[in-house]
Design a protein around this motif. Structure first.
Motif, PDB file in Angstrom:
ATOM      1  N   HIS A 151       0.866  -1.178   0.000  1.00  0.00           N
ATOM      2  CA  HIS A 151       0.000   0.000   0.000  1.00  0.00           C
ATOM      3  C   HIS A 151       0.899   1.223   0.000  1.00  0.00           C
ATOM      4  CE1 HIS A 151      -2.924   3.010   1.430  1.00  0.00           C
ATOM      5  NE2 HIS A 151      -3.875   2.157   1.101  1.00  0.00           N
ATOM      6  N   ILE A 152       0.441   2.311  -0.571  1.00  0.00           N
ATOM      7  CA  ILE A 152       1.265   3.507  -0.689  1.00  0.00           C
ATOM      8  C   ILE A 152       1.586   4.106   0.677  1.00  0.00           C
ATOM      9  CG2 ILE A 152       1.273   5.900  -1.519  1.00  0.00           C
ATOM     10  CD1 ILE A 152      -0.154   4.944  -4.011  1.00  0.00           C
ATOM     11  N   ILE A 153       0.605   4.153   1.601  1.00  0.00           N
ATOM     12  CA  ILE A 153       0.868   4.748   2.912  1.00  0.00           C
ATOM     13  C   ILE A 153       0.819   3.734   4.053  1.00  0.00           C
ATOM     14  CG2 ILE A 153      -0.034   6.973   2.146  1.00  0.00           C
ATOM     15  CD1 ILE A 153      -2.474   6.367   3.997  1.00  0.00           C
ATOM     16  N   ALA A 154       0.363   2.539   3.791  1.00  0.00           N
ATOM     17  CA  ALA A 154       0.300   1.491   4.819  1.00  0.00           C
ATOM     18  C   ALA A 154       0.966   0.233   4.266  1.00  0.00           C
ATOM     19  CB  ALA A 154      -1.143   1.220   5.220  1.00  0.00           C
ATOM     20  N   PRO A 155       2.294   0.210   4.211  1.00  0.00           N
ATOM     21  CA  PRO A 155       3.027  -0.859   3.503  1.00  0.00           C
ATOM     22  C   PRO A 155       2.770  -2.263   4.019  1.00  0.00           C
ATOM     23  CG  PRO A 155       4.483   0.962   4.112  1.00  0.00           C
ATOM     24  CD  PRO A 155       3.206   1.192   4.826  1.00  0.00           C
ATOM     25  N   ALA A 156       2.493  -2.395   5.332  1.00  0.00           N
ATOM     26  CA  ALA A 156       2.339  -3.725   5.925  1.00  0.00           C
ATOM     27  C   ALA A 156       0.900  -3.983   6.347  1.00  0.00           C
ATOM     28  CB  ALA A 156       3.281  -3.873   7.118  1.00  0.00           C
ATOM     29  N   ILE A 157      -0.052  -3.371   5.677  1.00  0.00           N
ATOM     30  CA  ILE A 157      -1.449  -3.494   6.065  1.00  0.00           C
ATOM     31  C   ILE A 157      -1.948  -4.931   5.960  1.00  0.00           C
ATOM     32  CG2 ILE A 157      -2.328  -2.997   3.744  1.00  0.00           C
ATOM     33  CD1 ILE A 157      -3.878  -1.958   7.132  1.00  0.00           C
ATOM     34  N   HIS A 158      -1.275  -5.762   5.162  1.00  0.00           N
ATOM     35  CA  HIS A 158      -1.723  -7.137   4.953  1.00  0.00           C
ATOM     36  C   HIS A 158      -1.296  -8.072   6.079  1.00  0.00           C
ATOM     37  CE1 HIS A 158       2.246  -6.529   3.252  1.00  0.00           C
ATOM     38  NE2 HIS A 158       2.467  -7.834   3.220  1.00  0.00           N
ATOM     39  N   TYR A 159      -0.584  -7.574   7.083  1.00  0.00           N
ATOM     40  CA  TYR A 159      -0.130  -8.411   8.190  1.00  0.00           C
ATOM     41  C   TYR A 159      -0.965  -8.190   9.445  1.00  0.00           C
ATOM     42  CZ  TYR A 159       4.115 -10.024   5.899  1.00  0.00           C
ATOM     43  OH  TYR A 159       4.993 -10.641   5.049  1.00  0.00           O
TER      44      TYR A 159
END
Length: 481
Positions: A151-159
């Protein structure tokens, strides 16, 4: 680092649509950032849309980009900073490596920069024997995992926090915990040690102001301030389009950026940089370098049909409302820029034929345009990219992708414009669908090329009476009454 490839879009997307954990995480992103942005928009005066002010500012800047760039460079140099215009990503990487070599850099700490992902800077630094550490918490997590940001501003949102806890236990040697404050403290301890021993800091920039000669960096973490002030040298990577001409223009863009990005009236930290520290200043770098990166942007600038995409302020707002992104996540796009903005920008910079899946995978629902802080018409540009794929375009070196598909959609276009032909084909389709296999009343398998629609879902059968026929009968009944 995970290598990204837009050609893997279909394969990665097919896996992602089955990932329930990913959907849960992205749902939280939508509910928090997406809804917060909409709520802030709703609080604005209905008589005046500030998005139009931001759009006008971006249009004026992009249309006069040469003058704005010269002014910014002159003001940065007047304060002792260095400015380099990099025509390509390779040029930007070479310049950064040259600065690192001159200062005998052994460790680089980085503030968040999608542009560094675009030009593969980390890989080049590591290949040169320079330890490179991401200091943004999300970027640090995906770096430890060996992945790219999703994600552009939330790089680790998938964790999940449990997954982060397991990662920190493995990589940092810390006892397992899924407590967010404890995990944050672990990361802070590890990163503080890295920053204290860093020779160079590299960051991106959210925007720059030509009038004042400064670059603005916004974040909700304090790490980027340490990464840009503690090392001896600071290098900022900035796309040539991310500039405001005046301080007044800068203020308009900054406020719209933070609203769309995270539903905030202003970010927790807003930092202004633009040169080496002065003699009377206690901290700051000895040298400051601004690397303005073109890397295909001038080509987009020269095309009036796509110039609008350069208005983008990289807020990530379009990702937070996009139904496609919510279904497949960021890694499926195979590019640092994912979601609707990536589906336009990446084909234009990496090749329209090469990245055709990206622009063809979007729904054109228009949600991205509604949430965009500068009112970018991404659906229009996505449609235009598809048009070029169907017909070819010498200017963009696009070869027609599929003649059969072009003929089918051409026939559909003719059919849609002739009512009697459409009605006749609807009746024929209604009869033929009786021959197709069904499950619980829904069509379970379509024939031939249409089979892709039913590979992962059942398809609703055509209604016995079309909407047009029902509407006509409804109006007739009303008149009779």
């Amino acid at each position: 680092m995970l290598k990204q490839d837009p050609l893997q879009y279909r394969e990665l997307a097919a896996k992602a649509v089955q990932d329930k954990q990913l959907h849960k995480a992205l749902g939280k992103l939508r509910d928090k950032f997406g809804r917060n942005a909409v709520n802030l928009y709703n609080q604005l005066s209905p008589e005046h849309d500030p998005r139009q002010d931001a759009k006008a500012v971006r249009r004026k800047i992009v249309d006069n980009l040469d003058v704005v760039l010269e002014t910014l460079a002159a003001n940065i140099r007047a304060r002792g900073g260095h400015v380099h215009l990099a025509e390509t990503g390779a040029d930007a990487v070479e310049y950064c490596l040259g600065v690192a070599k001159r200062f005998q850099v052994r460790r680089v700490v980085k503030g968040k920069s999608m542009l560094s992902e675009e030009i593969h800077l980390n890989d080049a630094l590591e290949a040169a024997g320079i330890e490179t550490v991401e200091t943004d918490l999300g970027e640090y997590i995906v770096q430890l995992k060996g992945e790219a940001p999703s994600h552009i501003i939330a790089p680790a949102i998938h964790y999940t926090r449990e997954q982060v806890g397991e990662l920190f236990a493995e990589k940092l040697g810390e006892p397992f915990t899924d407590d967010p404050p404890t995990l944050t403290a672990m990361a802070r301890k590890a990163l503080r040690e890295k920053m204290l021993g860093a020779d160079m800091g590299i960051s991106g920039g959210n925007t720059a102001c030509a009038e004042t000669g400064h670059v603005t960096i916004v974040s909700n973490e304090g790490n980027i301030r340490m990464a840009t002030t503690m090392p001896r040298v600071h290098v900022v990577l900035l796309g040539i389009e991310k500039i405001a001409a005046t301080l007044e223009d800068h203020d308009i863009l900054l406020r719209m950026l933070t609203r769309a990005a995270a539903g905030q009236k202003i970010s927790t930290y807003v930092s202004y940089v633009g040169g080496p520290r002065l003699d009377e200043e206690p901290d700051g770098p000895e040298e400051f370098h601004l690397v303005l990166v073109d890397n295909g942007r001038s080509r987009i600038l020269a095309d009036p049909d796509f110039r609008e995409v350069l208005h983008c302020v990289r807020c990530g707002g379009c990702l937070n409302v996009c139904p496609v992104y919510m279904a497949i996540g960021g890694h499926s796009y195979g590019s640092p820029y994912c979601g609707p903005i990536g589906a336009v920008f990446t084909p234009l910079t990496q090749g329209i034929n090469t990245c055709h899946h990206l622009c063809q995978g979007e729904t054109l629902c228009g949600a991205c345009k509604q949430v965009c802080p500068v009112d970018n018409d991404l659906p229009r540009m996505l449609s235009l990219l598809r048009f070029k794929l169907a017909n070819g375009d010498a200017r963009w070196n696009v070869r027609p992708q599929s003649l059969p598909a072009k003929l089918v959609f051409g026939a559909w276009s003719v059919l849609m414009r002739h009512r009697r032909m459409y009605d006749a084909m609807s009746l024929l389709a209604g009869f033929c669908q009786r021959l197709l296999p069904r499950k619980n009343g829904w069509i379970s398998r379509l024939p031939g090329p249409l089979g892709g629609w039913t590979r992962g879902r059942d398809f609703p059968p055509l209604a016995k009476k079309s909407f047009a026929r029902r509407w006509a009968r409804r109006n007739t009944t009303r008149r009779d009454a």
